[in-house]
Design a protein around this motif. Structure first.
Motif, PDB file in Angstrom:
ATOM      1  N   PRO A 182       0.795  -0.974   0.265  1.00 41.28           N
ATOM      2  CA  PRO A 182      -0.073   0.295  -0.291  1.00 41.28           C
ATOM      3  C   PRO A 182       0.884   1.264   0.449  1.00 41.28           C
ATOM      4  O   PRO A 182       1.455   1.366   0.473  1.00 41.28           O
ATOM      5  CB  PRO A 182      -0.686  -0.090   1.080  1.00 41.28           C
ATOM      6  CG  PRO A 182       0.340  -0.889   2.504  1.00 41.28           C
ATOM      7  CD  PRO A 182       0.498  -2.065   1.713  1.00 41.28           C
ATOM      8  N   VAL A 183       0.282   2.300  -1.125  1.00 39.83           N
ATOM      9  CA  VAL A 183       1.477   3.631  -0.831  1.00 39.83           C
ATOM     10  C   VAL A 183      -0.489   4.398  -0.136  1.00 39.83           C
ATOM     11  O   VAL A 183      -1.624   4.688  -1.414  1.00 39.83           O
ATOM     12  CB  VAL A 183       1.454   3.691  -2.358  1.00 39.83           C
ATOM     13  CG1 VAL A 183       2.285   6.109  -2.858  1.00 39.83           C
ATOM     14  CG2 VAL A 183       3.111   2.905  -3.098  1.00 39.83           C
ATOM     15  N   THR A 184       0.583   5.444   0.260  1.00 40.88           N
ATOM     16  CA  THR A 184      -0.180   6.615   0.926  1.00 40.88           C
ATOM     17  C   THR A 184       0.006   7.676   0.230  1.00 40.88           C
ATOM     18  O   THR A 184       1.285   7.875   0.030  1.00 40.88           O
ATOM     19  CB  THR A 184       0.139   7.187   1.881  1.00 40.88           C
ATOM     20  OG1 THR A 184      -0.461   5.442   3.478  1.00 40.88           O
ATOM     21  CG2 THR A 184      -0.743   7.782   3.247  1.00 40.88           C
ATOM     22  N   LEU A 185      -1.285   7.989  -0.298  1.00 34.66           N
ATOM     23  CA  LEU A 185      -1.085   9.488  -0.965  1.00 34.66           C
ATOM     24  C   LEU A 185      -1.234  10.834  -0.238  1.00 34.66           C
ATOM     25  O   LEU A 185      -1.640  11.237   0.473  1.00 34.66           O
ATOM     26  CB  LEU A 185      -1.984   9.720  -2.154  1.00 34.66           C
ATOM     27  CG  LEU A 185      -1.631   8.170  -2.878  1.00 34.66           C
ATOM     28  CD1 LEU A 185      -2.934   7.933  -3.915  1.00 34.66           C
ATOM     29  CD2 LEU A 185      -0.137   8.482  -3.874  1.00 34.66           C
ATOM     30  N   GLY A 186      -0.312  11.621  -0.465  1.00 36.60           N
ATOM     31  CA  GLY A 186      -0.186  13.076   0.070  1.00 36.60           C
ATOM     32  C   GLY A 186      -0.088  14.166  -1.456  1.00 36.60           C
ATOM     33  O   GLY A 186       0.187  14.182  -1.725  1.00 36.60           O
ATOM     34  N   TYR A 187      -0.899  14.987  -0.903  1.00 40.18           N
ATOM     35  CA  TYR A 187      -1.233  16.219  -1.836  1.00 40.18           C
ATOM     36  C   TYR A 187      -1.040  17.712  -1.276  1.00 40.18           C
ATOM     37  O   TYR A 187      -0.845  18.540  -0.201  1.00 40.18           O
ATOM     38  CB  TYR A 187      -3.079  16.484  -2.738  1.00 40.18           C
ATOM     39  CG  TYR A 187      -3.108  15.535  -3.172  1.00 40.18           C
ATOM     40  CD1 TYR A 187      -3.018  15.607  -4.172  1.00 40.18           C
ATOM     41  CD2 TYR A 187      -3.753  14.246  -2.904  1.00 40.18           C
ATOM     42  CE1 TYR A 187      -2.327  14.404  -5.327  1.00 40.18           C
ATOM     43  CE2 TYR A 187      -3.463  13.247  -3.124  1.00 40.18           C
ATOM     44  CZ  TYR A 187      -3.814  12.851  -5.141  1.00 40.18           C
ATOM     45  OH  TYR A 187      -3.710  12.346  -5.728  1.00 40.18           O
ATOM     46  N   SER A 188       0.673  18.473  -1.564  1.00 43.47           N
ATOM     47  CA  SER A 188       1.016  19.563  -1.023  1.00 43.47           C
ATOM     48  C   SER A 188       1.380  20.536  -2.625  1.00 43.47           C
ATOM     49  O   SER A 188       2.499  20.532  -2.843  1.00 43.47           O
ATOM     50  CB  SER A 188       2.269  19.355  -0.524  1.00 43.47           C
ATOM     51  OG  SER A 188       3.074  21.239   0.262  1.00 43.47           O
ATOM     52  N   ALA A 189       0.539  21.182  -2.620  1.00 45.88           N
ATOM     53  CA  ALA A 189       0.115  21.857  -3.589  1.00 45.88           C
ATOM     54  C   ALA A 189       1.746  23.011  -3.291  1.00 45.88           C
ATOM     55  O   ALA A 189       1.230  23.598  -2.184  1.00 45.88           O
ATOM     56  CB  ALA A 189      -1.338  23.161  -4.164  1.00 45.88           C
ATOM     57  N   PRO A 190       2.065  23.784  -4.558  1.00 46.10           N
ATOM     58  CA  PRO A 190       3.144  25.271  -3.617  1.00 46.10           C
ATOM     59  C   PRO A 190       2.812  26.200  -3.853  1.00 46.10           C
ATOM     60  O   PRO A 190       3.452  26.937  -2.731  1.00 46.10           O
ATOM     61  CB  PRO A 190       3.844  24.942  -5.223  1.00 46.10           C
ATOM     62  CG  PRO A 190       3.310  24.511  -6.319  1.00 46.10           C
ATOM     63  CD  PRO A 190       2.581  23.429  -5.859  1.00 46.10           C
ATOM     64  N   GLY A 191       1.364  26.343  -3.816  1.00 46.28           N
ATOM     65  CA  GLY A 191       0.165  27.249  -4.873  1.00 46.28           C
ATOM     66  C   GLY A 191       1.167  29.139  -4.980  1.00 46.28           C
ATOM     67  O   GLY A 191       1.064  28.279  -7.045  1.00 46.28           O
TER      68      GLY A 191
END
Length: 839
Positions: A182-191
């Motif tokens: 399993p791969v946990t996904l995270g999101y972090s846009a630079p803005g």
């Protein structure tokens, strides 16, 4: 290797090979299709011959071959080997050969029966590289016509958006489960933050342990996906500086195609000192590569992609957002060995908006080399091959046109003798043309170093990872005479039947000769200086050069390499050579053409004409002509009208009316009618206007042309008769009046007539064979508008009553009957109407 999911399919696949010669295998990341499957096949006795496996990338080809050889306990190049451009490890004992970079295409062209080959495996076919698509098409051709016993196995991580089953409808389809944790996904846009700065900060958090990892995810190797070499080098420098003393605990490993084998191996293998690794990679790390210890992925979501621009003939590099399929592949790298974590540097909303799959290279790439391969195979169009996707027609046409201009194919797209020699050289057709022509020129000019110098220049242009040493190609000669480039030079020299001391070639190379040689490869990129605006290429493209570069002061150049980037109006020159125009009076004279040109001199108010010596779109010399030939004058008027627009002509009301009638005829009557849109009129100037321009000498005479009559004269007799009958300019009233009809832009036909002349008409008249109702503008005796109607019967029954009441008092001498539909029409007063009736 016995634990990977693909092992469950080995028996079904072995059975399928006995009854099917085409197999499609869908196996996600981690299934073992690239390693365990070919490894097992080496022990299948029914595969009586060599196995070829096509890998799209050189790094993957070497890595896969090395891994399988290690599993077999054999030396690389013995039972298991690889062959990529400029590097190979094979022998006569090799039974599994991993190939790439067009090697398969070359093998098929050299031996269409593929003697001794039992099976071809196409790995990672979903990446849609041009060489893979072409190789598959040629293999299918061989199988269908020459080798019905040849096995073809197409393997893909996903079949979504991939028309494999359409291309091979009889193929056996097998599907394997992937092996991934399993791969946990995270999101972090630079803005609003710079994306590379944001990525560096995110990586530093993970490496320092400040970033919180999901439960069960170990802090292993970090794999970071970036668009290209420049971003990798910049980010590596920033992270090394920020880590400071802790840098000794982290091994920063770049991974991109231009790296040497040793550096690539360092990125893939465990660190010798046991340090934790940070691998900064391009999208090549999406493919069949196993990178040691990866549990964390940081994805920029960007790729630098080249798209061919048919207008300029070069590929434009631009940053693009990756597809959903690519993002899935990248995330999957974190779960190959253990539970992982993937940090995506964009938002979840952006993820949902991304394209489902990558655009195939055939849809956006330059196709010149592919056209040469097609000609060598004996086909005249790409569509004759069983390709997964069609090529853009404009890109294909330009590719064939370039081959024809280089004399590599004839007008029927058949390979010429020169083309056959060029194909054997195995380099880009432009460079092959330069090599072959240089051998002929060397004899003519008695210069034995000319052809070897051409080989060195070709090696520079095909080289990877050159440092930036300015635009002058002479600065890079040493890179073409050492290492793998020197090996390639010697191979080309051998094929040309020549030999040379490369040190002497480098030492005695003259810029004048380099300009001559590059012009043989890039005649469309000979460039002429244009003041402060850089240079203009023979193909009409503007290019620029840094003012500090010595070549920026040259009057003429040959541009071997230039690029286009978004936001720039002109291309940027990367590699070029000074060009001596005297070559155009000698061995390159065939590139020039004399051309008579005429234009309207705005200041003098008259035409001028000159004889031009041209190289493509470059004017090298001008000679004034004393008189202006009629044909030139007509061409000049047409050029002026096209550049300045139709407003220079007499587009009066009559012209607008004939255009409206023709538009309505096309819409309502069908058939082939002239296009009267501005674009259509401009496109057809030669047909309707040009014959009348020979005697036009100035703007006043141009403005005096009756364009309405000219446009109408362009109709044939049948069209003229039908137009006058179906959409006339006037309508005959019962009173004898020919009432004018005005055709309007909204498709309405407006009939203006005095109301008394419409008496006796029960229904609204129709035109265009009953398809168009007239709109009647009914006028007072003083020609003032009273009513507008497209339904005369309704008007008589309703609004006319109010009109009658008002008009009787204003015009008592005129007839205002209670039953207008039953009253005879008139154009006179009541008294004169009665007198006429009595007579």
């Amino acid at each position: 290797m016995n634990q990977v999911p693909i092992t469950a399919l080995l028996a079904p696949l072995r059975q399928a090979l006995a009854s099917h010669k085409q197999i499609i295998l869908e196996a996600p990341t981690g299934a073992g299709k690239s390693t365990a499957l070919p490894l097992a096949m080496l022990d299948w006795p029914e595969l009586d011959g060599k196995i070829l496996m096509l890998e799209p990338r050189r790094v993957a080809a070497r890595s896969v071959a090395r891994f399988i050889a290690a599993q077999r306990g054999c030396e690389l190049g013995a039972e298991v080997g690889y062959r990529v451009r400029g590097d190979s490890k094979v022998s006569r004992h090799t039974r599994l050969e991993v190939v790439t970079e067009g090697i398969l295409t070359r093998m098929i062209q050299d031996d269409p029966e593929l003697s001794g080959i039992a099976l071809i495996i196409f790995d990672e076919i979903h990446e849609r590289h041009l060489s893979t698509d072409l190789g598959l098409a040629l293999a299918l051709e061989v199988q269908s016509s020459l080798r019905d016993d040849l096995g073809i196995l197409a393997m893909s991580a996903t079949l979504s958006g991939l028309p494999l089953t359409t291309l091979m409808p009889d193929a056996k389809l097998l599907q394997s489960e992937g092996r991934s944790f399993p791969v946990t996904l995270g999101y972090s846009a630079p803005g609003k933050r710079d994306w590379l700065e944001h990525m560096g900060a995110s990586l530093l958090e993970l490496l320092s342990g400040k970033g919180m990892l999901p439960e069960g995810v170990a802090a292993g190797t970090v794999l970071a996906f970036l668009p290209g070499k420049a971003e990798i080098e910049r980010l590596a420098g920033v992270i090394a500086e920020r880590l400071g003393e802790r840098l000794g605990d982290i091994a920063i490993c770049p991974l991109y195609g231009e790296l040497g084998n040793a550096e690539q191996d360092r990125a893939l293998s465990p660190d010798p000192s046991g340090r934790r690794k940070l691998v900064l990679a391009t999208n090549l790390a999406e493919s069949s590569l196993t990178i040691d210890g990866v549990t964390l992925v940081v994805d920029s979501g960007l790729v630098r992609q080249a798209a061919f621009n048919p207008r300029t003939g070069v590929s434009r590099l631009a940053l693009r957002r990756i597809s959903q399929a690519s993002s899935t592949q990248r995330a999957g790298r974190a779960g190959r060995l253990a539970p992982g974590y993937c940090l995506r540097l964009w938002s979840q909303e952006e993820q949902d908006r991304m394209a489902r799959a990558e655009e195939p290279e055939i849809a956006r790439g330059e196709l010149v080399s592919m056209a040469l391969e097609c000609a060598a195979w004996g086909v005249r169009a790409f569509g004759e091959l069983p390709l997964l996707s069609p090529a853009p027609s404009v890109n294909e046409t330009l590719a064939w046109e370039l081959l024809h201009s280089l004399e590599l194919v004839d007008a029927e797209r058949k390979l010429t003798p020169l083309g056959r020699e060029a194909h054997k050289l195995g380099c880009h057709p432009r460079l092959a043309h330069m090599l072959l022509k240089s051998r002929l020129l060397a004899r003519e000019l008695d210069d034995p170093l000319l052809a070897p110098l051409a080989c060195v220049l070709a090696a520079i242009l095909e080289g990877r990872g050159l440092p930036r040493l300015g635009a002058d190609i002479s600065n890079y000669l040493r890179f073409g005479t050492t290492g793998q480039s020197a090996q390639q030079v010697r191979q080309w020299l051998a094929k040309l039947g020549l030999s040379a001391d490369l040190a002497q070639v480098q030492r005695e190379a003259h810029p004048r000769d380099m300009g001559l040689l590059l012009a043989l490869a890039f005649p469309d990129r000979i460039a002429l200086a244009r003041g402060q605006q850089g240079f203009l290429l023979a193909n009409g493209t503007g290019v620029s050069l840094d003012e500090s570069d010595p070549l920026s002061q040259a009057p003429m150049l040959v541009v071997a390499d230039f690029g286009e980037t978004e936001g720039r109006s002109s291309g940027r020159i990367w590699l070029a050579a000074d060009f001596d125009p005297r070559w155009l009076d000698g061995p390159l004279a065939f590139l020039t053409l004399e051309h008579d040109h005429s234009g309207f001199d705005e200041a003098k108010g008259r035409f001028v004409a000159e004889r031009q010596l041209k190289l493509g779109q470059l004017v090298l010399k001008r000679t004034q002509l004393q008189s202006v030939p009629r044909a030139l004058k007509t061409a000049a008027w047409l050029d002026r009208i096209r550049s300045k627009g139709l407003g220079q002509l007499n587009l009066d009301e009559d012209f607008q009316q004939i255009c409206q009638r023709l538009d309505l005829a096309a819409e309502l009557l069908g058939g082939d009618w002239p296009d009267c849109s501005e674009q259509g009129l401009l496109a057809r100037l030669e047909q309707w206007l040009a014959p009348y321009l020979e005697q036009v000498n100035n703007l006043e005479q141009l403005k005096a042309l009756n364009c309405a009559r000219l446009l109408e004269q362009g109709l044939n007799w049948q069209q003229k008769q039908l137009l006058d009958e179906a959409l006339p300019t006037h309508y005959p009233m019962a009173t004898g009046t020919r009432a004018p009809i005005r055709y309007e832009a909204d498709g309405r036909a407006l009939l203006r007539v005095r109301l008394q002349e419409a008496y006796g008409m029960a229904q609204t008249p129709v035109l265009a064979q009953g398809r168009l109702k007239l709109t009647m503008e009914l006028l007072s005796p003083a020609q003032r508008p009273l009513a507008l109607t497209a339904d005369l019967a309704s008007f008589w029954a309703g609004p006319y009553v109010e009109v009658k009441k008002e008009m009787r008092g204003r015009y008592p001498k005129h007839l205002w009957p209670d039953d207008p539909a039953g009253t005879l029409p008139t154009k006179f007063t009541k008294k004169k109407t009665l007198a006429n009736s009595a007579d």
